[in-house]
Design a protein around this motif. Structure first.
Motif, PDB file in Angstrom:
ATOM      1  N   ARG A 222       0.818  -1.222   0.000  1.00  0.00           N
ATOM      2  CA  ARG A 222       0.000   0.000   0.000  1.00  0.00           C
ATOM      3  C   ARG A 222       0.847   1.265   0.000  1.00  0.00           C
ATOM      4  N   ASP A 223       2.155   1.132   0.186  1.00  0.00           N
ATOM      5  CA  ASP A 223       3.005   2.309   0.390  1.00  0.00           C
ATOM      6  C   ASP A 223       3.099   3.159  -0.877  1.00  0.00           C
ATOM      7  N   THR A 224       2.885   4.462  -0.714  1.00  0.00           N
ATOM      8  CA  THR A 224       2.900   5.389  -1.867  1.00  0.00           C
ATOM      9  C   THR A 224       4.196   6.204  -1.928  1.00  0.00           C
ATOM     10  N   ILE A 225       5.224   5.807  -1.195  1.00  0.00           N
ATOM     11  CA  ILE A 225       6.440   6.622  -1.123  1.00  0.00           C
ATOM     12  C   ILE A 225       7.186   6.677  -2.461  1.00  0.00           C
ATOM     13  N   GLY A 226       6.944   5.692  -3.331  1.00  0.00           N
ATOM     14  CA  GLY A 226       7.638   5.657  -4.622  1.00  0.00           C
ATOM     15  C   GLY A 226       8.810   4.697  -4.588  1.00  0.00           C
ATOM     16  N   GLU A 227       9.533   4.641  -5.694  1.00  0.00           N
ATOM     17  CA  GLU A 227      10.623   3.663  -5.836  1.00  0.00           C
ATOM     18  C   GLU A 227      11.709   3.882  -4.775  1.00  0.00           C
ATOM     19  N   HIS A 228      12.016   5.156  -4.519  1.00  0.00           N
ATOM     20  CA  HIS A 228      13.103   5.469  -3.585  1.00  0.00           C
ATOM     21  C   HIS A 228      12.547   5.966  -2.257  1.00  0.00           C
ATOM     22  N   SER A 229      13.100   5.434  -1.172  1.00  0.00           N
ATOM     23  CA  SER A 229      12.720   5.917   0.154  1.00  0.00           C
ATOM     24  C   SER A 229      13.427   7.256   0.397  1.00  0.00           C
ATOM     25  N   ALA A 230      13.330   7.771   1.608  1.00  0.00           N
ATOM     26  CA  ALA A 230      13.995   9.044   1.927  1.00  0.00           C
ATOM     27  C   ALA A 230      15.433   8.847   2.408  1.00  0.00           C
TER      28      ALA A 230
ATOM     29  N   PHE B 178      20.916   6.006   1.061  1.00  0.00           N
ATOM     30  CA  PHE B 178      21.688   4.765   0.914  1.00  0.00           C
ATOM     31  C   PHE B 178      20.823   3.547   0.602  1.00  0.00           C
ATOM     32  N   HIS B 179      19.611   3.484   1.199  1.00  0.00           N
ATOM     33  CA  HIS B 179      18.802   2.254   1.114  1.00  0.00           C
ATOM     34  C   HIS B 179      17.342   2.596   0.809  1.00  0.00           C
ATOM     35  N   ASP B 180      16.768   1.874  -0.142  1.00  0.00           N
ATOM     36  CA  ASP B 180      15.374   2.150  -0.500  1.00  0.00           C
ATOM     37  C   ASP B 180      14.366   1.440   0.392  1.00  0.00           C
ATOM     38  N   ASN B 181      14.806   0.436   1.135  1.00  0.00           N
ATOM     39  CA  ASN B 181      13.864  -0.324   1.965  1.00  0.00           C
ATOM     40  C   ASN B 181      14.321  -0.455   3.411  1.00  0.00           C
ATOM     41  N   CYS B 182      15.010   0.577   3.914  1.00  0.00           N
ATOM     42  CA  CYS B 182      15.406   0.491   5.326  1.00  0.00           C
ATOM     43  C   CYS B 182      14.371   1.192   6.194  1.00  0.00           C
ATOM     44  N   LEU B 183      14.391   0.838   7.480  1.00  0.00           N
ATOM     45  CA  LEU B 183      13.430   1.394   8.434  1.00  0.00           C
ATOM     46  C   LEU B 183      13.473   2.922   8.423  1.00  0.00           C
ATOM     47  N   GLU B 184      14.677   3.513   8.509  1.00  0.00           N
ATOM     48  CA  GLU B 184      14.794   4.972   8.540  1.00  0.00           C
ATOM     49  C   GLU B 184      14.189   5.614   7.300  1.00  0.00           C
ATOM     50  N   GLY B 185      14.511   5.063   6.151  1.00  0.00           N
ATOM     51  CA  GLY B 185      14.015   5.642   4.894  1.00  0.00           C
ATOM     52  C   GLY B 185      12.508   5.627   4.784  1.00  0.00           C
ATOM     53  N   LEU B 186      11.875   4.673   5.486  1.00  0.00           N
ATOM     54  CA  LEU B 186      10.426   4.512   5.367  1.00  0.00           C
ATOM     55  C   LEU B 186       9.625   5.131   6.510  1.00  0.00           C
ATOM     56  N   ILE B 187      10.211   5.269   7.725  1.00  0.00           N
ATOM     57  CA  ILE B 187       9.369   5.812   8.804  1.00  0.00           C
ATOM     58  C   ILE B 187       9.879   7.085   9.477  1.00  0.00           C
ATOM     59  N   ALA B 188      11.096   7.517   9.195  1.00  0.00           N
ATOM     60  CA  ALA B 188      11.569   8.766   9.809  1.00  0.00           C
ATOM     61  C   ALA B 188      10.892   9.973   9.155  1.00  0.00           C
ATOM     62  N   GLY B 189      11.080  11.142   9.754  1.00  0.00           N
ATOM     63  CA  GLY B 189      10.440  12.370   9.289  1.00  0.00           C
ATOM     64  C   GLY B 189      10.493  12.616   7.793  1.00  0.00           C
ATOM     65  N   PRO B 190      11.677  12.528   7.161  1.00  0.00           N
ATOM     66  CA  PRO B 190      11.746  12.804   5.725  1.00  0.00           C
ATOM     67  C   PRO B 190      10.898  11.851   4.873  1.00  0.00           C
ATOM     68  N   GLY B 191      10.808  10.582   5.270  1.00  0.00           N
ATOM     69  CA  GLY B 191       9.972   9.626   4.536  1.00  0.00           C
ATOM     70  C   GLY B 191       8.492   9.959   4.678  1.00  0.00           C
ATOM     71  N   VAL B 192       8.115  10.394   5.882  1.00  0.00           N
ATOM     72  CA  VAL B 192       6.726  10.806   6.134  1.00  0.00           C
ATOM     73  C   VAL B 192       6.381  12.002   5.246  1.00  0.00           C
TER      74      VAL B 192
END
Length: 296
Positions: free
Chosen positions: A166-174, A177-191
């Motif tokens: 369901r994630d709409t963040i796109g191909e690259h996380s925030a 370095f990593h597109d599927n790490c916890l930080e990239g997906l739930i930290a402020g910039p990813g939000v």
């Protein structure tokens, strides 16, 4: 009496430096914030603040990655940070040379973990994970009564998690370095990337948004439970403080573990995975504890 000696605390963050004085019992006397700009300007201001305070020792909790093993030739230096001006800056040396007092040095999340263990909800425990979710995700780990350093220090905010369809963040996380790490997906910039510049607090009343973030957090909590075998996991930082993701992730983590870990701790999951207990002061209080250790 060592308890009565004044100790300095420095929470050295990527956006601000929090300087404080206090005692080994966790009492904070004075505190002030200094904006984090260039290394030279920032550290000059920090040294000037502490110069006339009469502190006997200083505990420093620094943003990472940083070298925390005293045996490392890089000890006390900031390492490959996205804040390029700070790369390889000798934070500990520059402060210690000026103030000329014993200094304890560790990561900001390790000292927050130490704060909770010394003064907060993890007193008496030997194995604890402290996770902060804010601009980034970082973890401090106490194992067998000692803060974990190893070759560097845990970077458990960057573990891989499985993408929610369901994630709409796109191909690259925030995370750069990593597109599927916890930080990239739930930290402020990813939000912000996912929800038009909004903060996690702005999204707190959106059940689907919270379910998405809590799902990623739960995957990480399961991994920490299995790999570190902590007696308690404590979660702080703005994203955790201003949303319901901790109770949501706690429930999901129990479902993911699926009865595999049977211990008194995990059986009482509400006391096992908790929000921080020191109202945002766990870092500064941990720095005081670290400074007290440096005195000995």
């Amino acid at each position: 009496m060592a308890e009565q000696q004044l100790i300095g605390a420095l929470e050295a963050g990527g956006t601000k430096m929090v300087c404080a004085t206090g005692y080994a019992d966790g009492t904070v006397l004075e505190r002030e914030q200094i904006a984090t700009t260039t290394p030279q300007e920032t550290v000059e201001a920090v040294n000037a603040w502490f110069a006339d305070k009469g502190i006997a020792a200083l505990g420093i909790g620094a943003f990472g990655p940083t070298a925390v093993n005293p045996a490392s030739p890089q000890y006390g230096k900031i390492l490959e940070t996205p804040k390029t001006a700070w790369r390889y800056f000798d934070l500990l040396g520059t402060i210690q040379n000026e103030l000329n007092i014993p200094c304890g040095y560790d990561t900001d999340v390790n000292v927050a973990c130490l704060g909770e263990v010394t003064f907060g909800c993890a007193q008496g425990l030997t194995d604890v994970v402290y996770l902060t979710i804010g601009t980034g995700v970082g973890a401090g780990v106490l194992s067998g009564g000692k803060l974990v350093h190893g070759m560097m220090h845990p970077e458990a905010g960057h573990i891989l998690v499985t993408r929610d369809p369901r994630d709409t963040i796109g191909e690259h996380s925030a995370c750069p370095f990593h597109d599927n790490c916890l930080e990239g997906l739930i930290a402020g910039p990813g939000v912000k990337k996912r929800w038009d510049g909004k903060s996690a607090g702005d999204m707190a009343d959106d059940p689907e948004a919270m379910d998405l973030l809590a799902g990623y957090l739960a995957q990480a909590l399961m991994t920490y439970t299995l790999c570190y075998a902590p007696q308690k996991i404590i979660i702080g930082g703005g994203v955790a403080d201003h949303t319901p993701i901790v109770p949501l992730a706690r429930k999901k983590c129990a479902e993911m573990l699926n009865g595999y870990i049977v211990t008194p701790e995990v059986n009482d999951i509400d006391s096992y995975i908790v929000n921080n207990s020191l109202e945002g002061k766990q870092g500064i209080m941990g720095c005081l504890a670290l400074g007290a250790q440096a005195l000995q």
